[in-house]
Design a protein around this motif. Structure first.
Motif, PDB file in Angstrom:
ATOM      1  N   LYS A 497       3.111  14.030  10.719  1.00 26.80           N
ATOM      2  CA  LYS A 497       3.088  12.690  11.299  1.00 26.80           C
ATOM      3  C   LYS A 497       3.692  11.681  10.329  1.00 26.80           C
ATOM      4  N   SER A 498       3.392  11.841   9.033  1.00 33.66           N
ATOM      5  CA  SER A 498       3.901  10.905   8.023  1.00 33.66           C
ATOM      6  C   SER A 498       5.407  11.049   7.821  1.00 33.66           C
ATOM      7  N   SER A 499       6.002  12.154   8.319  1.00 32.90           N
ATOM      8  CA  SER A 499       7.448  12.343   8.184  1.00 32.90           C
ATOM      9  C   SER A 499       8.236  11.429   9.119  1.00 32.90           C
ATOM     10  N   ARG A 500       7.586  10.862  10.096  1.00 29.63           N
ATOM     11  CA  ARG A 500       8.255   9.974  11.050  1.00 29.63           C
ATOM     12  C   ARG A 500       8.399   8.607  10.398  1.00 29.63           C
ATOM     13  N   ARG A 501       9.647   8.218  10.091  1.00 31.17           N
ATOM     14  CA  ARG A 501       9.864   7.006   9.313  1.00 31.17           C
ATOM     15  C   ARG A 501      11.321   6.553   9.419  1.00 31.17           C
ATOM     16  N   ALA A 584       2.642   3.381  -2.643  1.00 30.93           N
ATOM     17  CA  ALA A 584       2.614   3.598  -1.198  1.00 30.93           C
ATOM     18  C   ALA A 584       4.002   3.442  -0.581  1.00 30.93           C
ATOM     19  N   VAL A 585       4.843   2.571  -1.170  1.00 27.20           N
ATOM     20  CA  VAL A 585       6.217   2.420  -0.674  1.00 27.20           C
ATOM     21  C   VAL A 585       7.002   3.700  -0.941  1.00 27.20           C
ATOM     22  N   MET A 586       6.825   4.261  -2.143  1.00 24.35           N
ATOM     23  CA  MET A 586       7.478   5.525  -2.472  1.00 24.35           C
ATOM     24  C   MET A 586       7.057   6.615  -1.491  1.00 24.35           C
ATOM     25  N   GLN A 587       5.764   6.690  -1.209  1.00 21.05           N
ATOM     26  CA  GLN A 587       5.266   7.689  -0.267  1.00 21.05           C
ATOM     27  C   GLN A 587       5.884   7.507   1.113  1.00 21.05           C
ATOM     28  N   GLU A 588       6.036   6.250   1.522  1.00 15.32           N
ATOM     29  CA  GLU A 588       6.609   5.966   2.845  1.00 15.32           C
ATOM     30  C   GLU A 588       8.063   6.432   2.925  1.00 15.32           C
ATOM     31  N   VAL A 589       8.849   6.137   1.883  1.00 17.73           N
ATOM     32  CA  VAL A 589      10.261   6.543   1.881  1.00 17.73           C
ATOM     33  C   VAL A 589      10.378   8.064   1.910  1.00 17.73           C
ATOM     34  N   LEU A 590       9.533   8.734   1.137  1.00 14.78           N
ATOM     35  CA  LEU A 590       9.591  10.195   1.044  1.00 14.78           C
ATOM     36  C   LEU A 590       8.954  10.898   2.239  1.00 14.78           C
ATOM     37  N   GLY A 591       8.186  10.168   3.031  1.00 11.37           N
ATOM     38  CA  GLY A 591       7.524  10.798   4.180  1.00 11.37           C
ATOM     39  C   GLY A 591       6.314  11.607   3.784  1.00 11.37           C
ATOM     40  N   HIS A 592       5.635  11.187   2.709  1.00 13.47           N
ATOM     41  CA  HIS A 592       4.409  11.854   2.279  1.00 13.47           C
ATOM     42  C   HIS A 592       3.203  11.158   2.882  1.00 13.47           C
ATOM     43  N   ASP A 593       2.147  11.918   3.067  1.00 14.10           N
ATOM     44  CA  ASP A 593       0.924  11.382   3.654  1.00 14.10           C
ATOM     45  C   ASP A 593       0.145  10.583   2.614  1.00 14.10           C
ATOM     46  N   VAL A 594      -0.335   9.421   3.001  1.00 16.30           N
ATOM     47  CA  VAL A 594      -1.235   8.626   2.156  1.00 16.30           C
ATOM     48  C   VAL A 594      -2.586   8.632   2.840  1.00 16.30           C
ATOM     49  N   SER A 595      -3.506   9.419   2.324  1.00 13.40           N
ATOM     50  CA  SER A 595      -4.785   9.634   3.006  1.00 13.40           C
ATOM     51  C   SER A 595      -5.841   8.645   2.511  1.00 13.40           C
ATOM     52  N   ASP A 596      -5.771   7.430   2.971  1.00 13.01           N
ATOM     53  CA  ASP A 596      -6.855   6.489   2.706  1.00 13.01           C
ATOM     54  C   ASP A 596      -7.004   5.586   3.930  1.00 13.01           C
ATOM     55  N   THR A 598      -6.950   2.264   4.258  1.00 13.56           N
ATOM     56  CA  THR A 598      -6.048   1.121   4.368  1.00 13.56           C
ATOM     57  C   THR A 598      -4.703   1.515   4.958  1.00 13.56           C
ATOM     58  N   SER A 599      -4.197   2.695   4.588  1.00 14.98           N
ATOM     59  CA  SER A 599      -2.878   3.122   5.070  1.00 14.98           C
ATOM     60  C   SER A 599      -2.832   3.271   6.575  1.00 14.98           C
ATOM     61  N   GLY A 600      -3.988   3.425   7.203  1.00 16.33           N
ATOM     62  CA  GLY A 600      -4.025   3.574   8.650  1.00 16.33           C
ATOM     63  C   GLY A 600      -4.016   2.257   9.399  1.00 16.33           C
ATOM     64  N   TYR A 601      -4.052   1.127   8.669  1.00 17.57           N
ATOM     65  CA  TYR A 601      -4.064  -0.189   9.295  1.00 17.57           C
ATOM     66  C   TYR A 601      -2.645  -0.757   9.359  1.00 17.57           C
ATOM     67  N   GLY A 602      -2.390  -1.583  10.381  1.00 21.01           N
ATOM     68  CA  GLY A 602      -1.129  -2.284  10.487  1.00 21.01           C
ATOM     69  C   GLY A 602       0.023  -1.374  10.875  1.00 21.01           C
ATOM     70  N   ALA A 603       1.248  -1.957  10.840  1.00 20.36           N
ATOM     71  CA  ALA A 603       2.445  -1.237  11.275  1.00 20.36           C
ATOM     72  C   ALA A 603       3.185  -0.582  10.125  1.00 20.36           C
ATOM     73  N   GLY A 604       2.709  -0.739   8.908  1.00 21.44           N
ATOM     74  CA  GLY A 604       3.371  -0.132   7.759  1.00 21.44           C
ATOM     75  C   GLY A 604       4.360  -1.081   7.108  1.00 21.44           C
ATOM     76  N   PHE A 605       5.106  -0.581   6.128  1.00 20.89           N
ATOM     77  CA  PHE A 605       6.057  -1.415   5.391  1.00 20.89           C
ATOM     78  C   PHE A 605       7.280  -1.727   6.260  1.00 20.89           C
ATOM     79  N   ASP A 606       7.774  -2.982   6.122  1.00 26.50           N
ATOM     80  CA  ASP A 606       8.957  -3.339   6.897  1.00 26.50           C
ATOM     81  C   ASP A 606      10.209  -2.767   6.240  1.00 26.50           C
ATOM     82  N   LEU A 607      11.309  -2.805   6.985  1.00 25.22           N
ATOM     83  CA  LEU A 607      12.552  -2.195   6.526  1.00 25.22           C
ATOM     84  C   LEU A 607      13.085  -2.835   5.242  1.00 25.22           C
ATOM     85  N   PRO A 608      13.044  -4.170   5.084  1.00 26.62           N
ATOM     86  CA  PRO A 608      13.524  -4.767   3.826  1.00 26.62           C
ATOM     87  C   PRO A 608      12.753  -4.272   2.597  1.00 26.62           C
TER      88      PRO A 608
END
Length: 640
Positions: A497-501, A584-596, A598-608
């Motif tokens: 699921k975290s690979s979708r980015r 967490a930004v590094m994890q998002e770019v790499l498509g790694h899971d952040v299991s906490d 807070t990471s489940g809240y909101g829409a995630g990091f924006d493209l910029p």
């Protein structure tokens, strides 16, 4: 029996003609099963024993001190042979197919405890009626003491001592129930360790075959098996059964001792084993595999690999109902595969497990590594059973805790490409001369490494990109790795699921002409960004991965354990040590899971925000110089 020694070592007998012998009588019930080999270190030979009423081994010395030393070599081996025989005999009298149950009722526990009590008193009746039916424990006491079996007083004393020992063991068990209910299944020796100890291959296999069904079992397992059921070790009903058996056993041995003191304690009538209704076997392993495929929708290659491991498990244990699969059977599967070759010849793929193992041993083939068995073989079965566990079809996953404990040298860890590796690769013909090899998938051989080098994206993620997946939003070019599409010919899958980015495209790739290449592919009507990649078993980059392995080894030594995935490892290090974005930004770019949480809240990091992290990747002047030189390179073809 009847041989008396005064030297302090049971079964050590001095012959009338001189010299010492290990002399031991075997209980009648065990004679057929008590067979094996005994190593004689002082000669380097192995002595076959068994099948007779006695075991006699000449110790080859007249010196008592040396005889005692050799006794210590022989005695433990004979003890093992007799113990295995006893366990095999016990197993042969049990129901053939014990059933996994989800719990034990109070009446079930009471039934098993009563049966346990009755069996102890019944065995004492047998001993009282005939000297030929002495219990193993009584035989042991007689042998250790050197007492004669023809002496009624000695037999009575041995019976008393045997029951006092059993009562003491149960009393200690009541004081420490965890110790009583131990799990010694990990003590079953592997074939490699047995052959290393000097056993012949045939002997080692015979020992394993016997131990597979016997060793690692404790008193509680034995009682459960005799009643035709199995229950997980962590189940609370098992603990209640332990307590009931301890109390029933202590009462039984006290009553036998009271009998030996003259008290007329009656033996209860036999208690029947648990009566279970006809089982609903539920799904078998092959059924569970099909259910896993239906739910997970894996790539064809993954499904085929899992199918191979399912069939190997079945070849070793049978196509069992998943409710009946135990940890012990998973261990048997694990150990069986430890003798499997890494590559099975085509003409043996339908052969039995034993035939394939025999071929591997005879040809000294490279065997499956323990890490491969852990990650792929056990991992496949565990993943399939995890679906069944989630659906409440099984109470626990029997694969838990069955993986080999790996030593440091056995853990395979991919290494990142170094600066020197990148310089060598970029100076290689594909990048410095524009050479294109027939097996490399056209322009994929240039762009796949570069995209991974500036994003850390996985090989298959890049290979399955479509021309429509390269987008621009607010002036930021990015790869759409969010979309999942099942349309034939343009399927996209994500590992997790975290690979979708969204993965921003680095400015260096734009300068090298990636947008121009994308536009040309769109104009040509290509759906895939790299249309010359040939799918195999559902994986777009299967052939490319093999080609890259061959190609890169010319410039980066194979022994350094580096693959295409080394780009991803290098990008991770670049983020940590040079770009230094938020973790967490590094994890998002790499498509790694952040299991906490807070990471489940909101829409995630924006493209910029993601783009800032990617653009900060910088490999230094030497690598940058090699990349700039690529812009002027034409394309030429080569065979390979």
């Amino acid at each position: 029996m009847g041989r008396i020694n005064a030297n302090g070592n049971p079964f050590l007998v001095e012959r009338a003609e001189g010299g010492f012998t290990y002399f031991r009588n075997i209980p009648p019930a065990l004679r057929a099963a008590a067979a094996g080999e005994v190593a004689l270190p002082w000669t380097g030979e192995r002595r076959a024993v068994g099948g007779r009423a006695t075991i006699k081994i000449a110790l080859g010395t007249r010196d008592i001190a040396l005889a005692r030393k050799r006794w210590f070599d022989v005695h433990p081996q004979v003890e093992d042979i007799i113990e295995v025989a006893r366990l095999r005999l016990v197993r042969s009298k049990r129901p053939e197919t014990p059933r996994a149950v989800t719990g034990l009722s109070p009446s079930d526990i009471e039934t098993m405890a009563k049966r346990y009590y009755q069996q102890i008193l019944s065995r004492d009746d047998d001993e009282a009626l005939s000297d030929d039916t002495l219990a193993d424990e009584t035989e042991i006491v007689l042998e250790e003491a050197g007492w004669s079996k023809s002496d009624p007083g000695a037999i009575r004393a041995a019976r008393r001592e045997a029951h006092e020992r059993e009562l003491g063991a149960l009393t200690r068990g009541l004081e420490d129930m965890k110790a009583f209910d131990y799990d010694s299944s990990s003590l079953v020796p592997r074939l490699a360790s047995l052959t290393a100890d000097g056993h012949s291959e045939a002997s080692a296999r015979a020992i394993r075959q016997m131990l597979d069904d016997a060793v690692g079992e404790n008193e509680v397992d034995a009682v459960l098996a005799e009643n035709g059921v199995i229950i997980p070790r962590v189940h609370p009903d098992r603990r209640r059964l332990v307590l009931a058996l301890l109390r029933a056993g202590m009462e039984a041995h006290r009553d036998v001792l009271a009998r030996l003191n003259g008290k007329p304690v009656q033996t209860p009538v036999p208690v029947e084993p648990l009566k279970l209704s006809d089982p609903d076997e539920g799904s078998k392993l092959r059924d569970a595999y099909e259910a896993w495929k239906l739910q997970q929708k894996p790539a064809d290659k993954t499904a085929e690999e899992y199918g191979v491991y399912v069939e190997r498990f079945i070849a070793i244990n049978g196509n069992l109902p998943i409710r009946s699969i135990t940890k012990k059977q998973v261990l048997a599967y694990r150990d069986g595969l430890s003798l499997f070759p890494r590559n099975v010849p085509a003409d043996l793929r339908e052969a039995s497990v034993a035939v394939i193992q025999e071929w591997a041993a005879k040809n000294r083939a490279k065997l499956l590594s323990r890490s491969t068995i852990n990650d792929k073989a056990i991992g496949a079965i565990s993943a399939i059973l995890a679906i069944a566990l989630n659906h409440d079809e099984i109470p626990s996953n029997p694969c838990a805790g069955t993986k080999f404990k790996l030593k440091e040298g056995e853990v395979v860890k991919r290494q990142p490409y170094t600066d020197q590796d990148l310089e060598k690769l970029l100076a290689s013909p594909v990048f410095s001369k524009g050479t294109r090899y027939s097996a490399g998938g056209g322009e994929a051989q240039k762009w796949l490494p570069l995209i991974s080098m500036y994003s850390g994206a996985r090989l298959e993620e890049i290979g399955q990109l479509r021309t429509a997946d390269i987008r621009c939003e607010d002036g930021i070019h990015y790869c759409d790795m969010e979309t999942i599409d099942d349309t034939p010919g343009q399927e996209t899958r994500r590992k997790t699921k975290s690979s979708r980015r969204k993965v921003p495209i680095h400015q260096r790739l734009i300068d090298l002409g990636l947008p121009t290449y994308v536009a040309a592919q769109r104009k040509a009507g290509a759906v895939r960004l790299f249309p010359l990649l040939t799918p195999y078993r559902g994986k777009i980059t299967h052939g490319f991965s093999k080609w890259w392995g061959r190609y890169a080894r010319k410039f980066v030594p194979a022994e350094e354990n580096k693959t295409f995935h080394s780009f991803r490892h290098r990008v991770t290090d670049q983020f940590r040590n040079q770009a230094k974005p938020l973790y967490a930004v590094m994890q998002e770019v790499l498509g790694h899971d952040v299991s906490d949480t807070t990471s489940g809240y909101g829409a995630g990091f924006d493209l910029p925000t993601l783009n800032s992290a990617v653009q900060a990747l910088d490999y230094g002047p030497k690598v940058e110089k090699a990349l700039r030189a690529m812009a002027t390179v034409g394309v030429s073809s080569a065979r390979r």
